[in-house]
Design a protein around this motif. Structure first.
Motif, PDB file in Angstrom:
ATOM      1  N   ARG A  46       1.119  -1.282   0.147  1.00  0.00           N
ATOM      2  CA  ARG A  46       0.096   0.159   0.028  1.00  0.00           C
ATOM      3  C   ARG A  46       0.943   1.654  -0.188  1.00  0.00           C
ATOM      4  NH1 ARG A  46      -3.296  -3.559   3.065  1.00  0.00           N
ATOM      5  NH2 ARG A  46      -2.736  -2.419   4.860  1.00  0.00           N
ATOM      6  N   GLY A  47       1.660   1.276   1.010  1.00  0.00           N
ATOM      7  CA  GLY A  47       2.798   2.584   1.006  1.00  0.00           C
ATOM      8  C   GLY A  47       3.716   2.395  -0.608  1.00  0.00           C
ATOM      9  N   SER A  48       3.923   1.458  -1.170  1.00  0.00           N
ATOM     10  CA  SER A  48       4.688   1.432  -2.001  1.00  0.00           C
ATOM     11  C   SER A  48       3.492   1.831  -3.198  1.00  0.00           C
ATOM     12  CB  SER A  48       5.157   0.290  -3.188  1.00  0.00           C
ATOM     13  OG  SER A  48       6.537  -0.261  -1.862  1.00  0.00           O
ATOM     14  N   LEU A  49       2.277   1.923  -3.875  1.00  0.00           N
ATOM     15  CA  LEU A  49       1.675   2.279  -3.905  1.00  0.00           C
ATOM     16  C   LEU A  49       0.981   3.583  -4.181  1.00  0.00           C
ATOM     17  CD1 LEU A  49      -1.213  -0.974  -4.982  1.00  0.00           C
ATOM     18  CD2 LEU A  49       0.533  -0.144  -6.164  1.00  0.00           C
ATOM     19  N   ALA A  50       1.173   4.353  -2.810  1.00  0.00           N
ATOM     20  CA  ALA A  50       1.174   5.223  -2.688  1.00  0.00           C
ATOM     21  C   ALA A  50       2.348   6.333  -3.529  1.00  0.00           C
ATOM     22  CB  ALA A  50       0.747   5.827  -1.187  1.00  0.00           C
ATOM     23  N   ARG A  51       3.162   5.832  -3.496  1.00  0.00           N
ATOM     24  CA  ARG A  51       4.826   6.408  -4.008  1.00  0.00           C
ATOM     25  C   ARG A  51       4.107   6.029  -5.275  1.00  0.00           C
ATOM     26  NH1 ARG A  51       6.255   4.013   0.121  1.00  0.00           N
ATOM     27  NH2 ARG A  51       7.767   2.493  -1.306  1.00  0.00           N
ATOM     28  N   ASN A  52       3.595   5.119  -5.737  1.00  0.00           N
ATOM     29  CA  ASN A  52       3.627   4.971  -7.454  1.00  0.00           C
ATOM     30  C   ASN A  52       5.348   4.341  -8.053  1.00  0.00           C
ATOM     31  OD1 ASN A  52       0.971   6.230  -8.313  1.00  0.00           O
ATOM     32  ND2 ASN A  52       2.144   8.514  -8.725  1.00  0.00           N
ATOM     33  N   ASP A  53       5.488   3.923  -7.244  1.00  0.00           N
ATOM     34  CA  ASP A  53       5.757   1.922  -6.886  1.00  0.00           C
ATOM     35  C   ASP A  53       6.067   1.058  -7.374  1.00  0.00           C
ATOM     36  OD1 ASP A  53       8.873   0.942  -7.840  1.00  0.00           O
ATOM     37  OD2 ASP A  53       8.921   0.377  -4.851  1.00  0.00           O
ATOM     38  N   TYR A  54       4.958   0.867  -8.848  1.00  0.00           N
ATOM     39  CA  TYR A  54       4.818  -0.788  -9.178  1.00  0.00           C
ATOM     40  C   TYR A  54       5.678  -1.658  -8.949  1.00  0.00           C
ATOM     41  CZ  TYR A  54       0.996   2.529 -10.041  1.00  0.00           C
ATOM     42  OH  TYR A  54       0.074   3.575  -9.989  1.00  0.00           O
ATOM     43  N   VAL A  55       6.998  -1.838  -9.288  1.00  0.00           N
ATOM     44  CA  VAL A  55       8.132  -2.627  -9.469  1.00  0.00           C
ATOM     45  C   VAL A  55       7.949  -3.058  -8.059  1.00  0.00           C
ATOM     46  CG1 VAL A  55      10.709  -2.975 -10.406  1.00  0.00           C
ATOM     47  CG2 VAL A  55       9.109  -1.923 -11.600  1.00  0.00           C
ATOM     48  N   GLY A  56       8.646  -2.125  -7.082  1.00  0.00           N
ATOM     49  CA  GLY A  56       8.776  -2.359  -6.191  1.00  0.00           C
ATOM     50  C   GLY A  56       7.616  -3.157  -4.743  1.00  0.00           C
ATOM     51  N   ALA A  57       6.774  -2.826  -5.769  1.00  0.00           N
ATOM     52  CA  ALA A  57       5.156  -3.267  -4.824  1.00  0.00           C
ATOM     53  C   ALA A  57       4.988  -5.095  -5.371  1.00  0.00           C
ATOM     54  CB  ALA A  57       3.558  -2.181  -5.163  1.00  0.00           C
ATOM     55  N   LEU A  58       5.969  -5.201  -6.723  1.00  0.00           N
ATOM     56  CA  LEU A  58       4.648  -6.389  -7.461  1.00  0.00           C
ATOM     57  C   LEU A  58       6.012  -7.370  -6.979  1.00  0.00           C
ATOM     58  CD1 LEU A  58       4.079  -6.425 -11.734  1.00  0.00           C
ATOM     59  CD2 LEU A  58       3.133  -7.363  -9.189  1.00  0.00           C
ATOM     60  N   THR A  59       7.223  -6.503  -6.328  1.00  0.00           N
ATOM     61  CA  THR A  59       8.311  -7.539  -5.859  1.00  0.00           C
ATOM     62  C   THR A  59       8.524  -7.772  -4.718  1.00  0.00           C
ATOM     63  OG1 THR A  59      10.176  -6.053  -7.373  1.00  0.00           O
ATOM     64  CG2 THR A  59      11.248  -7.594  -5.736  1.00  0.00           C
ATOM     65  N   LEU A  60       7.992  -7.019  -3.581  1.00  0.00           N
ATOM     66  CA  LEU A  60       6.879  -6.795  -2.192  1.00  0.00           C
ATOM     67  C   LEU A  60       6.671  -8.811  -2.791  1.00  0.00           C
ATOM     68  CD1 LEU A  60       6.414  -4.265  -0.846  1.00  0.00           C
ATOM     69  CD2 LEU A  60       8.562  -5.341  -0.093  1.00  0.00           C
ATOM     70  N   VAL A  61       5.285  -8.856  -2.619  1.00  0.00           N
ATOM     71  CA  VAL A  61       4.324  -9.693  -3.341  1.00  0.00           C
ATOM     72  C   VAL A  61       4.952 -10.393  -4.235  1.00  0.00           C
ATOM     73  CG1 VAL A  61       2.631 -10.611  -4.608  1.00  0.00           C
ATOM     74  CG2 VAL A  61       2.606  -7.663  -3.346  1.00  0.00           C
ATOM     75  N   LEU A  62       5.851 -10.956  -4.867  1.00  0.00           N
ATOM     76  CA  LEU A  62       6.286 -11.755  -6.109  1.00  0.00           C
ATOM     77  C   LEU A  62       7.443 -12.695  -5.548  1.00  0.00           C
ATOM     78  CD1 LEU A  62       5.882 -10.183  -9.398  1.00  0.00           C
ATOM     79  CD2 LEU A  62       3.966 -12.110  -8.270  1.00  0.00           C
ATOM     80  N   ASN A  76      -4.356 -16.533  -0.872  1.00  0.00           N
ATOM     81  CA  ASN A  76      -4.915 -16.035  -0.931  1.00  0.00           C
ATOM     82  C   ASN A  76      -5.027 -14.486  -1.049  1.00  0.00           C
ATOM     83  OD1 ASN A  76      -6.771 -18.216  -1.430  1.00  0.00           O
ATOM     84  ND2 ASN A  76      -7.905 -17.985  -0.002  1.00  0.00           N
ATOM     85  N   LEU A  77      -4.876 -13.556   0.884  1.00  0.00           N
ATOM     86  CA  LEU A  77      -3.903 -12.335   0.503  1.00  0.00           C
ATOM     87  C   LEU A  77      -2.631 -11.793  -0.016  1.00  0.00           C
ATOM     88  CD1 LEU A  77      -4.859 -10.088   2.482  1.00  0.00           C
ATOM     89  CD2 LEU A  77      -2.594 -10.752   3.678  1.00  0.00           C
ATOM     90  N   ASN A  78      -2.207 -12.976  -0.363  1.00  0.00           N
ATOM     91  CA  ASN A  78      -0.869 -12.736  -1.268  1.00  0.00           C
ATOM     92  C   ASN A  78      -2.263 -12.440  -2.322  1.00  0.00           C
ATOM     93  OD1 ASN A  78       1.461 -12.126  -1.412  1.00  0.00           O
ATOM     94  ND2 ASN A  78       2.268 -13.268  -2.761  1.00  0.00           N
ATOM     95  N   LEU A  79      -2.834 -13.337  -3.547  1.00  0.00           N
ATOM     96  CA  LEU A  79      -3.388 -12.652  -4.648  1.00  0.00           C
ATOM     97  C   LEU A  79      -4.487 -11.523  -4.818  1.00  0.00           C
ATOM     98  CD1 LEU A  79      -4.543 -13.982  -7.124  1.00  0.00           C
ATOM     99  CD2 LEU A  79      -6.175 -15.542  -5.994  1.00  0.00           C
ATOM    100  N   GLN A  80      -5.121 -10.850  -3.390  1.00  0.00           N
ATOM    101  CA  GLN A  80      -6.063 -10.401  -3.197  1.00  0.00           C
ATOM    102  C   GLN A  80      -4.923  -9.206  -3.520  1.00  0.00           C
ATOM    103  OE1 GLN A  80      -8.056 -10.448   0.655  1.00  0.00           O
ATOM    104  NE2 GLN A  80      -9.700 -12.147  -0.485  1.00  0.00           N
ATOM    105  N   THR A  81      -3.484  -8.960  -2.882  1.00  0.00           N
ATOM    106  CA  THR A  81      -2.885  -7.767  -2.402  1.00  0.00           C
ATOM    107  C   THR A  81      -2.257  -7.641  -4.529  1.00  0.00           C
ATOM    108  OG1 THR A  81      -2.057  -8.657  -0.084  1.00  0.00           O
ATOM    109  CG2 THR A  81      -0.632  -6.596  -2.067  1.00  0.00           C
ATOM    110  N   ILE A  85      -2.672  -4.268  -6.989  1.00  0.00           N
ATOM    111  CA  ILE A  85      -1.653  -3.669  -7.480  1.00  0.00           C
ATOM    112  C   ILE A  85      -2.117  -3.880  -9.365  1.00  0.00           C
ATOM    113  CG2 ILE A  85       0.971  -4.065  -8.336  1.00  0.00           C
ATOM    114  CD1 ILE A  85       1.728  -5.165  -5.872  1.00  0.00           C
ATOM    115  N   LEU A  86      -2.549  -5.505  -9.686  1.00  0.00           N
ATOM    116  CA  LEU A  86      -2.679  -5.218 -11.146  1.00  0.00           C
ATOM    117  C   LEU A  86      -3.771  -4.246 -11.351  1.00  0.00           C
ATOM    118  CD1 LEU A  86      -2.861  -9.416 -11.590  1.00  0.00           C
ATOM    119  CD2 LEU A  86      -0.986  -7.463 -11.837  1.00  0.00           C
ATOM    120  N   ASN A  87      -5.088  -3.849 -10.593  1.00  0.00           N
ATOM    121  CA  ASN A  87      -5.851  -2.790 -11.036  1.00  0.00           C
ATOM    122  C   ASN A  87      -5.746  -1.766 -10.911  1.00  0.00           C
ATOM    123  OD1 ASN A  87      -7.895  -5.121 -11.563  1.00  0.00           O
ATOM    124  ND2 ASN A  87      -8.004  -5.296  -9.552  1.00  0.00           N
TER     125      ASN A  87
END
Length: 156
Positions: A46-62, A76-81, A85-87
């Motif tokens: 959520r913090g990365s998305l607020a900074r528009n850091d999509y690569v960082g957000a995806l890296t955290l999840v993946l 399931n929580l990881n999929l929702q997260t 990001i995708l949306n």
């Protein structure tokens, strides 16, 4: 006494039968720890998305995605997260984001895309978003990414 021979598990008599849990190592974390890690990642995303850091957000999840049969709630929580990001990503930004991911992260993303497509009614994400990401990921990573995602036994 009638026995339906089609329902007999013949593998129980074979000592060399390969069991499903022998095909890959399970997630070394216990389910509670995996869920806590996933919740922390979701907050960081959520913090990365607020900074528009999509690569960082995806890296955290993946990078540290939970896998295996005993961590369903964390998966399931990881999929929702990931769906969040995708949306929230613009379609024009997708190729650059995918190129910035490591090869392992690209393979894991492909697994999540197929998991999202397998949900009844596509879950919280529209089909066009998943298919758009799939198209761009395949352009960047090639068809080998699809093969690796389908044959890997570490199910996300």
């Amino acid at each position: 006494m009638e026995v339906n021979f089609r329902k007999i598990d013949i593998d129980q008599y074979d000592e060399d039968a390969l069991l499903y849990n022998e095909l890959y190592d399970t997630d070394p974390r216990d389910p509670a720890q995996a869920l806590d890690d996933t919740k922390q990642n979701a907050a960081a995303v959520r913090g990365s998305l607020a900074r528009n850091d999509y690569v960082g957000a995806l890296t955290l999840v993946l990078e540290n995605a939970p896998y295996g049969p005993n961590v369903e709630e964390a998966k399931n929580l990881n999929l929702q997260t990931l769906v969040t990001i995708l949306n929230s990503t613009k379609g024009t930004d997708i190729p650059g984001i995918v190129k910035a991911l490591s090869a392992d992260a690209q393979d894991t993303l492909m697994k999540y895309l197929y998991k999202g497509m397998a949900l009844p009614g596509w879950g919280d994400v529209s089909g066009s978003v998943l298919l758009g990401w799939h198209e761009k990921l395949t352009e960047v990573a090639g068809t080998g990414c699809i093969v690796r995602a389908m044959t890997d036994r570490k199910l996300v």
